[in-house]
Design a protein around this motif. Structure first.
Motif, PDB file in Angstrom:
ATOM      1  N   TRP A  83      -4.617   9.150  -3.683  1.00  0.00           N
ATOM      2  CA  TRP A  83      -4.913   8.525  -4.976  1.00  0.00           C
ATOM      3  C   TRP A  83      -4.352   7.113  -5.101  1.00  0.00           C
ATOM      4  N   TYR A  84      -3.261   6.849  -4.426  1.00  0.00           N
ATOM      5  CA  TYR A  84      -2.543   5.603  -4.682  1.00  0.00           C
ATOM      6  C   TYR A  84      -2.643   4.568  -3.560  1.00  0.00           C
ATOM      7  N   SER A  85      -3.506   4.785  -2.603  1.00  0.00           N
ATOM      8  CA  SER A  85      -3.673   3.799  -1.536  1.00  0.00           C
ATOM      9  C   SER A  85      -5.053   3.164  -1.644  1.00  0.00           C
ATOM     10  N   PRO A  86      -5.203   1.933  -1.171  1.00  0.00           N
ATOM     11  CA  PRO A  86      -6.530   1.304  -1.163  1.00  0.00           C
ATOM     12  C   PRO A  86      -7.486   2.090  -0.274  1.00  0.00           C
ATOM     13  N   SER A  87      -8.721   2.228  -0.705  1.00  0.00           N
ATOM     14  CA  SER A  87      -9.687   3.030   0.049  1.00  0.00           C
ATOM     15  C   SER A  87      -9.936   2.473   1.444  1.00  0.00           C
ATOM     16  N   TYR A  88      -9.767   1.156   1.626  1.00  0.00           N
ATOM     17  CA  TYR A  88     -10.043   0.577   2.943  1.00  0.00           C
ATOM     18  C   TYR A  88      -9.023   0.999   3.994  1.00  0.00           C
TER      19      TYR A  88
END
Length: 272
Positions: A83-88
């Motif tokens: 949830w808390y990391s960039p999707s890339y």
């Protein structure tokens, strides 16, 4: 899941990354406090919805934190990372990272996160035996295992006894049947001294789909278990009686049966 006192135990500290100022639910994992957003748990997990309803006041502060058992601090942090990391950054994570997320999302009933974990695992290079055992353990759509089944059928050597004992009996029998049918198919196509690797890829896929009844699973969402029904077990010929007319009984264990099947296969292979 239960709350517990932190007094008299090892010192409790805030997680350096996932103790958020604007968080509104606090979890205690081992001796680490996490404060995150309850919204995600309410939105995606019926398991946590029910747990929160049992004790509405738990998790509202450090002193009343929800205690999560049977999970490590590192693994829970990996789970929150979704949830808390960039999707890339998702494509850069290791197999073990996604296996942790797969296990926790299954245990805690997060279907969308489980689907994400399966999607990511599909993009990674995983040995066929490990992939099959993992997908079986977490009841993942077996149609996704078609490439792994193909690799086992087309590789030069038969699976070892140790490998066979890691798999379910119906998988070992299915691979054996598919290899035999692939050899027959290659021979019918004019190949001399054929092996299962000589079979046409498209034909081998058809054989595997038939052996493992994969057609009914092809439209399922990734990560969703197939409808409950008995798994078809490929049939094998009954061994001929020995000189005294005796045959093997049914008292052997599943792993023992796998070993005997693999040993018989090797003997037949040498005989050819």
């Amino acid at each position: 899941m239960a709350s517990g006192s932190h007094n008299g135990v090892s010192p409790v500290h805030h997680h350096p990354q996932y103790y958020l100022k604007d968080g509104n639910i606090t979890f205690l994992v081992e001796n680490t406090l996490f404060r995150v957003h309850r919204y995600f748990f309410d939105r995606e997990s019926q398991f946590f919805v029910k747990e929160f309803a049992k004790a509405p006041q738990e998790g509202t502060s450090d002193s009343s934190a929800f205690r999560l058992d049977k999970v490590t601090t590192a693994d829970f942090a990996n789970f929150l990372w979704v949830w808390y990391s960039p999707s890339y950054r998702r494509g850069s994570q290791s197999k073990d990272h996604w296996l942790v997320i797969l296990e926790l999302s299954t245990t805690w009933q997060f279907p969308e996160i489980k689907k994400l974990a399966v999607d990511q695992l599909q993009n990674l290079d995983i040995e066929p035996i490990e992939k099959i055992t993992t997908y079986d353990r977490y009841q993942i759509d077996r149609s996704l295992l078609l490439p792994a089944y193909k690799l086992l059928c087309k590789r030069a050597g038969r699976m070892s006894i140790e490998e066979g004992e890691q798999l379910k009996l119906h998988t070992v029998l299915g691979i054996q049947e598919a290899r035999e049918r692939a050899i027959r198919s290659a021979a019918e196509g004019g190949c001399r001294s054929p092996t299962s690797a000589d079979a046409d890829d498209e034909e081998l896929e058809k054989i595997l789909i038939d052996v493992f009844s994969l057609k009914g699973h092809s439209t399922n969402r990734q990560g969703a278990p197939p409808p409950a029904k008995p798994e078809p077990v490929p049939t094998i010929k009954t061994p001929k009686p020995g000189v005294n007319g005796a045959t093997n009984g049914n008292g052997s264990s599943a792993s023992g049966s796998v070993s005997k099947i693999l040993q018989l296969s090797r003997v037949c292979c040498v005989a050819h």
